[in-house]
Design a protein around this motif. Structure first.
Motif, mmCIF file in Angstrom:
data_model
loop_
_atom_site.group_PDB
_atom_site.id
_atom_site.type_symbol
_atom_site.label_atom_id
_atom_site.label_comp_id
_atom_site.label_asym_id
_atom_site.label_seq_id
_atom_site.Cartn_x
_atom_site.Cartn_y
_atom_site.Cartn_z
ATOM 1 N N ARG A 189 -4.642 -0.094 -6.096
ATOM 2 C CA ARG A 189 -4.906 0.229 -4.697
ATOM 3 C C ARG A 189 -5.791 -0.806 -4.010
ATOM 4 N N LEU A 204 0.810 -1.217 0.000
ATOM 5 C CA LEU A 204 0.000 0.000 0.000
ATOM 6 C C LEU A 204 0.845 1.269 0.000
ATOM 7 N N ASP A 222 -0.076 2.914 -9.517
ATOM 8 C CA ASP A 222 -0.317 2.475 -8.147
ATOM 9 C C ASP A 222 -1.789 2.610 -7.777
ATOM 10 N N ASP A 223 -2.427 3.678 -8.222
ATOM 11 C CA ASP A 223 -3.846 3.877 -7.928
ATOM 12 C C ASP A 223 -4.699 2.767 -8.535
#
Length: 292
Positions: A237, A189, A233-234
Protein backbone atom coordinates in the motif's frame (compact mmCIF):
# COMPACT_ATOMS: atom_id res chain seq x y z
CA UNK A 1 -6.42 -11.66 -23.94
CA UNK A 2 -3.48 -10.88 -21.66
CA UNK A 3 -4.32 -11.01 -17.96
CA UNK A 4 -2.57 -10.39 -14.67
CA UNK A 5 0.36 -8.13 -13.85
CA UNK A 6 1.73 -6.23 -16.83
CA UNK A 7 4.63 -3.97 -15.88
CA UNK A 8 4.82 -0.38 -17.12
CA UNK A 9 8.53 -0.84 -17.69
CA UNK A 10 11.07 1.85 -16.89
CA UNK A 11 13.66 2.68 -19.54
CA UNK A 12 17.07 2.40 -17.84
CA UNK A 13 19.48 5.12 -18.90
CA UNK A 14 23.13 5.99 -18.58
CA UNK A 15 24.26 9.34 -17.17
CA UNK A 16 24.80 10.47 -20.78
CA UNK A 17 21.09 9.95 -21.49
CA UNK A 18 21.54 6.89 -23.69
CA UNK A 19 19.62 3.69 -23.02
CA UNK A 20 21.46 1.26 -20.74
CA UNK A 21 21.09 -1.93 -22.77
CA UNK A 22 22.69 -4.21 -20.20
CA UNK A 23 20.32 -2.97 -17.51
CA UNK A 24 17.40 -3.50 -19.89
CA UNK A 25 18.46 -7.11 -20.42
CA UNK A 26 18.62 -7.67 -16.66
CA UNK A 27 15.20 -6.08 -16.14
CA UNK A 28 13.63 -8.32 -18.76
CA UNK A 29 15.10 -11.41 -17.10
CA UNK A 30 13.93 -10.17 -13.70
CA UNK A 31 10.36 -9.90 -14.92
CA UNK A 32 10.35 -13.22 -16.73
CA UNK A 33 11.69 -14.98 -13.63
CA UNK A 34 9.24 -13.12 -11.38
CA UNK A 35 6.14 -14.19 -13.28
CA UNK A 36 5.23 -10.83 -14.81
CA UNK A 37 2.59 -11.44 -17.48
CA UNK A 38 3.68 -8.79 -19.99
CA UNK A 39 6.07 -5.90 -20.60
CA UNK A 40 4.63 -2.51 -21.51
CA UNK A 41 7.55 -0.70 -23.12
CA UNK A 42 7.82 3.05 -23.82
CA UNK A 43 4.70 4.11 -21.97
CA UNK A 44 4.53 6.97 -19.49
CA UNK A 45 6.82 5.14 -17.06
CA UNK A 46 9.24 4.42 -19.92
CA UNK A 47 9.64 8.17 -20.64
CA UNK A 48 8.18 7.75 -24.10
CA UNK A 49 7.76 11.47 -24.71
CA UNK A 50 11.53 12.01 -24.57
CA UNK A 51 12.35 9.18 -27.00
CA UNK A 52 12.79 9.93 -30.68
CA UNK A 53 11.01 7.65 -33.14
CA UNK A 54 14.29 5.98 -34.03
CA UNK A 55 15.07 5.39 -30.36
CA UNK A 56 11.61 3.94 -29.82
CA UNK A 57 11.97 1.46 -32.67
CA UNK A 58 15.47 0.42 -31.56
CA UNK A 59 14.23 0.01 -27.98
CA UNK A 60 11.40 -2.24 -29.14
CA UNK A 61 13.64 -4.25 -31.47
CA UNK A 62 16.11 -4.90 -28.66
CA UNK A 63 13.36 -5.74 -26.19
CA UNK A 64 11.79 -8.24 -28.59
CA UNK A 65 15.21 -9.75 -29.24
CA UNK A 66 16.05 -10.08 -25.53
CA UNK A 67 12.61 -11.39 -24.59
CA UNK A 68 12.85 -13.99 -27.37
CA UNK A 69 9.16 -14.80 -27.29
CA UNK A 70 9.15 -15.64 -23.58
CA UNK A 71 6.85 -12.77 -22.56
CA UNK A 72 4.36 -10.60 -24.49
CA UNK A 73 5.51 -7.09 -25.45
CA UNK A 74 3.09 -4.15 -25.57
CA UNK A 75 4.49 -0.96 -27.09
CA UNK A 76 3.58 2.61 -26.22
CA UNK A 77 2.62 4.30 -29.47
CA UNK A 78 0.39 7.23 -28.54
CA UNK A 79 0.61 10.78 -29.81
CA UNK A 80 -1.51 13.92 -29.88
CA UNK A 81 -0.78 14.09 -33.61
CA UNK A 82 -3.01 11.54 -35.35
CA UNK A 83 -0.93 11.39 -38.52
CA UNK A 84 2.22 10.74 -36.49
CA UNK A 85 0.47 8.12 -34.34
CA UNK A 86 -0.62 6.26 -37.47
CA UNK A 87 2.93 6.07 -38.81
CA UNK A 88 4.39 4.94 -35.48
CA UNK A 89 1.69 2.30 -34.98
CA UNK A 90 2.26 0.96 -38.52
CA UNK A 91 5.99 0.54 -37.87
CA UNK A 92 5.39 -1.04 -34.47
CA UNK A 93 2.95 -3.50 -36.00
CA UNK A 94 5.62 -4.55 -38.49
CA UNK A 95 8.07 -5.20 -35.64
CA UNK A 96 5.78 -7.89 -34.27
CA UNK A 97 4.71 -6.64 -30.84
CA UNK A 98 1.61 -8.14 -29.21
CA UNK A 99 -0.26 -4.82 -29.11
CA UNK A 100 0.15 -1.07 -28.91
CA UNK A 101 -0.77 1.10 -25.93
CA UNK A 102 -2.39 4.20 -27.39
CA UNK A 103 -2.87 7.15 -25.04
CA UNK A 104 -5.58 9.75 -25.49
CA UNK A 105 -4.24 12.89 -27.26
CA UNK A 106 -2.76 15.22 -24.66
CA UNK A 107 -2.88 19.04 -24.74
CA UNK A 108 -5.27 19.21 -27.75
CA UNK A 109 -8.33 18.44 -25.54
CA UNK A 110 -10.40 16.75 -28.30
CA UNK A 111 -14.12 16.05 -28.10
CA UNK A 112 -15.42 12.49 -27.75
CA UNK A 113 -16.02 12.43 -31.50
CA UNK A 114 -12.44 13.54 -32.05
CA UNK A 115 -11.21 10.73 -29.79
CA UNK A 116 -13.29 8.20 -31.69
CA UNK A 117 -11.94 9.32 -35.05
CA UNK A 118 -8.36 9.47 -33.73
CA UNK A 119 -8.28 5.85 -32.56
CA UNK A 120 -10.27 4.60 -35.54
CA UNK A 121 -7.79 6.22 -37.92
CA UNK A 122 -4.80 4.65 -36.14
CA UNK A 123 -6.35 1.19 -36.22
CA UNK A 124 -7.51 1.35 -39.83
CA UNK A 125 -4.12 2.48 -41.08
CA UNK A 126 -1.78 0.39 -38.94
CA UNK A 127 -3.71 -2.86 -38.38
CA UNK A 128 -2.08 -2.90 -34.94
CA UNK A 129 -4.06 -4.38 -32.02
CA UNK A 130 -4.60 -1.43 -29.71
CA UNK A 131 -5.10 -1.05 -25.98
CA UNK A 132 -6.57 2.37 -25.32
CA UNK A 133 -5.01 4.37 -22.48
CA UNK A 134 -7.18 6.78 -20.52
CA UNK A 135 -5.25 8.91 -18.02
CA UNK A 136 -7.03 12.27 -17.62
CA UNK A 137 -4.64 13.43 -14.88
CA UNK A 138 -1.86 13.67 -17.47
CA UNK A 139 -3.75 14.43 -20.67
CA UNK A 140 -6.60 16.77 -19.61
CA UNK A 141 -8.80 14.48 -21.69
CA UNK A 142 -11.22 11.79 -20.47
CA UNK A 143 -12.22 8.93 -22.78
CA UNK A 144 -15.81 8.22 -21.75
CA UNK A 145 -17.18 4.65 -21.52
CA UNK A 146 -19.72 5.39 -24.27
CA UNK A 147 -16.91 6.31 -26.67
CA UNK A 148 -14.92 3.23 -25.68
CA UNK A 149 -18.01 1.15 -26.51
CA UNK A 150 -18.09 2.61 -30.04
CA UNK A 151 -14.47 1.57 -30.51
CA UNK A 152 -14.42 -1.79 -28.71
CA UNK A 153 -13.86 -4.71 -31.05
CA UNK A 154 -13.39 -2.43 -34.06
CA UNK A 155 -10.17 -1.11 -35.68
CA UNK A 156 -8.14 -3.71 -33.76
CA UNK A 157 -9.09 -2.15 -30.42
CA UNK A 158 -9.00 -4.96 -27.87
CA UNK A 159 -8.85 -3.32 -24.43
CA UNK A 160 -8.32 -0.25 -22.29
CA UNK A 161 -5.94 0.83 -19.55
CA UNK A 162 -8.25 2.82 -17.29
CA UNK A 163 -6.18 5.08 -15.03
CA UNK A 164 -8.88 7.25 -13.49
CA UNK A 165 -9.04 5.18 -10.30
CA UNK A 166 -12.84 5.26 -10.65
CA UNK A 167 -13.98 1.72 -9.88
CA UNK A 168 -17.53 2.44 -11.05
CA UNK A 169 -16.19 2.40 -14.60
CA UNK A 170 -15.51 -1.33 -14.47
CA UNK A 171 -19.19 -2.29 -14.56
CA UNK A 172 -19.97 0.43 -17.11
CA UNK A 173 -17.22 -0.68 -19.47
CA UNK A 174 -18.02 -4.36 -19.06
CA UNK A 175 -21.71 -3.80 -19.79
CA UNK A 176 -21.01 -1.60 -22.82
CA UNK A 177 -17.99 -3.43 -24.26
CA UNK A 178 -18.65 -7.09 -23.47
CA UNK A 179 -16.67 -9.89 -21.87
CA UNK A 180 -14.06 -10.14 -24.63
CA UNK A 181 -12.84 -6.58 -24.16
CA UNK A 182 -9.82 -6.41 -21.82
CA UNK A 183 -10.00 -4.04 -18.85
CA UNK A 184 -6.69 -3.10 -17.23
CA UNK A 185 -6.21 -0.89 -14.20
CA UNK A 186 -3.73 1.92 -14.57
CA UNK A 187 -3.91 2.83 -10.86
CA UNK A 188 -1.89 0.63 -8.50
CA UNK A 189 -3.73 1.79 -5.39
CA UNK A 190 -7.07 0.46 -6.65
CA UNK A 191 -5.81 -2.31 -8.95
CA UNK A 192 -6.51 -5.21 -6.59
CA UNK A 193 -10.13 -4.16 -6.16
CA UNK A 194 -10.35 -3.45 -9.89
CA UNK A 195 -9.49 -7.07 -10.64
CA UNK A 196 -11.73 -8.42 -7.87
CA UNK A 197 -14.60 -6.53 -9.47
CA UNK A 198 -14.07 -8.03 -12.90
CA UNK A 199 -11.03 -6.34 -14.42
CA UNK A 200 -8.55 -8.46 -16.34
CA UNK A 201 -5.27 -7.11 -15.00
CA UNK A 202 -3.12 -4.13 -14.15
CA UNK A 203 -0.49 -2.17 -16.05
CA UNK A 204 1.62 -1.46 -13.01
CA UNK A 205 4.32 0.95 -11.91
CA UNK A 206 4.78 -0.92 -8.61
CA UNK A 207 5.61 -4.12 -10.53
CA UNK A 208 8.93 -2.55 -11.57
CA UNK A 209 10.23 -3.16 -8.04
CA UNK A 210 7.77 -5.72 -6.63
CA UNK A 211 7.29 -7.99 -9.64
CA UNK A 212 6.70 -11.27 -7.78
CA UNK A 213 4.29 -9.72 -5.30
CA UNK A 214 2.28 -7.97 -8.01
CA UNK A 215 2.15 -11.15 -10.07
CA UNK A 216 0.94 -13.20 -7.11
CA UNK A 217 -1.57 -10.58 -5.98
CA UNK A 218 -3.00 -10.30 -9.49
CA UNK A 219 -3.37 -14.05 -9.86
CA UNK A 220 -5.20 -14.29 -6.55
CA UNK A 221 -7.48 -11.34 -7.35
CA UNK A 222 -8.37 -12.79 -10.75
CA UNK A 223 -9.19 -16.09 -9.04
CA UNK A 224 -11.52 -14.30 -6.62
CA UNK A 225 -9.31 -14.97 -3.59
CA UNK A 226 -10.12 -11.65 -1.93
CA UNK A 227 -8.54 -12.21 1.48
CA UNK A 228 -5.19 -13.46 0.18
CA UNK A 229 -5.02 -10.89 -2.62
CA UNK A 230 -5.78 -8.03 -0.23
CA UNK A 231 -3.16 -9.29 2.23
CA UNK A 232 -0.44 -8.91 -0.41
CA UNK A 233 -1.90 -5.63 -1.64
CA UNK A 234 -1.86 -4.22 1.89
CA UNK A 235 1.86 -4.95 2.14
CA UNK A 236 2.37 -2.81 -0.97
CA UNK A 237 0.00 0.00 0.00
CA UNK A 238 2.69 2.52 0.93
CA UNK A 239 4.67 1.67 -2.19
CA UNK A 240 1.60 2.15 -4.42
CA UNK A 241 1.19 5.60 -2.90
CA UNK A 242 4.76 6.80 -2.52
CA UNK A 243 5.95 5.83 -5.99
CA UNK A 244 3.90 8.86 -7.04
CA UNK A 245 5.25 11.28 -4.44
CA UNK A 246 6.89 13.06 -7.37
CA UNK A 247 6.03 12.72 -11.05
CA UNK A 248 6.22 9.16 -12.37
CA UNK A 249 8.76 7.69 -13.20
CA UNK A 250 11.02 9.75 -10.92
CA UNK A 251 10.36 7.75 -7.72
CA UNK A 252 10.23 4.29 -9.28
CA UNK A 253 13.54 4.78 -11.06
CA UNK A 254 15.13 5.79 -7.78
CA UNK A 255 13.56 2.76 -6.07
CA UNK A 256 14.81 0.41 -8.79
CA UNK A 257 18.33 1.82 -8.43
CA UNK A 258 18.13 1.55 -4.63
CA UNK A 259 17.29 -2.15 -5.02
CA UNK A 260 20.12 -2.69 -7.50
CA UNK A 261 17.80 -3.52 -10.40
CA UNK A 262 19.39 -0.72 -12.45
CA UNK A 263 22.73 1.06 -12.03
CA UNK A 264 21.39 4.56 -11.50
CA UNK A 265 18.20 6.60 -11.43
CA UNK A 266 19.02 8.86 -14.36
CA UNK A 267 16.15 10.40 -16.32
CA UNK A 268 15.88 12.76 -19.25
CA UNK A 269 15.00 16.39 -18.75
CA UNK A 270 12.61 17.91 -17.91
CA UNK A 271 12.43 15.14 -15.26
CA UNK A 272 15.05 15.34 -12.53
CA UNK A 273 16.31 12.98 -9.81
CA UNK A 274 14.13 12.27 -6.79
CA UNK A 275 14.57 14.93 -4.12
CA UNK A 276 16.37 14.00 -0.90
CA UNK A 277 13.28 14.35 1.35
CA UNK A 278 11.28 12.13 -1.03
CA UNK A 279 14.07 9.54 -1.11
CA UNK A 280 13.56 8.87 2.60
CA UNK A 281 9.84 8.35 2.04
CA UNK A 282 10.30 5.95 -0.87
CA UNK A 283 12.98 4.03 1.03
CA UNK A 284 10.59 3.62 3.97
CA UNK A 285 7.95 2.23 1.59
CA UNK A 286 10.48 -0.28 0.21
CA UNK A 287 11.30 -1.36 3.76
CA UNK A 288 7.62 -1.79 4.64
CA UNK A 289 7.18 -3.99 1.57
CA UNK A 290 10.28 -5.97 2.66
CA UNK A 291 12.01 -5.28 -0.64
CA UNK A 292 15.19 -3.96 1.02
Amino acid sequence: MLTGSLVALITPMNSSGSVDWKALELLIEYHIQSGTNGLVVAGTTGESVTLTDDELFILLERTLELAAGRIPIIAGCGSNNTAHAKQVAKRICQLGVTAGLSVTPYYNKPTQEGLYQHFAAIGEYSELPQILYNVPGRTACDLKPETVARLAGNFGICGIKEATGDLSRISQLRLLCGEDFALYSGDDLSACEFMLQGGNGVISVTANVAAKLMSRMSALALAGERELACEIDDSLRFLHRDLFIESNPIPVKWAAARMGLIKNADLRLPLTLLSVPAQAIVEAALVKAELI
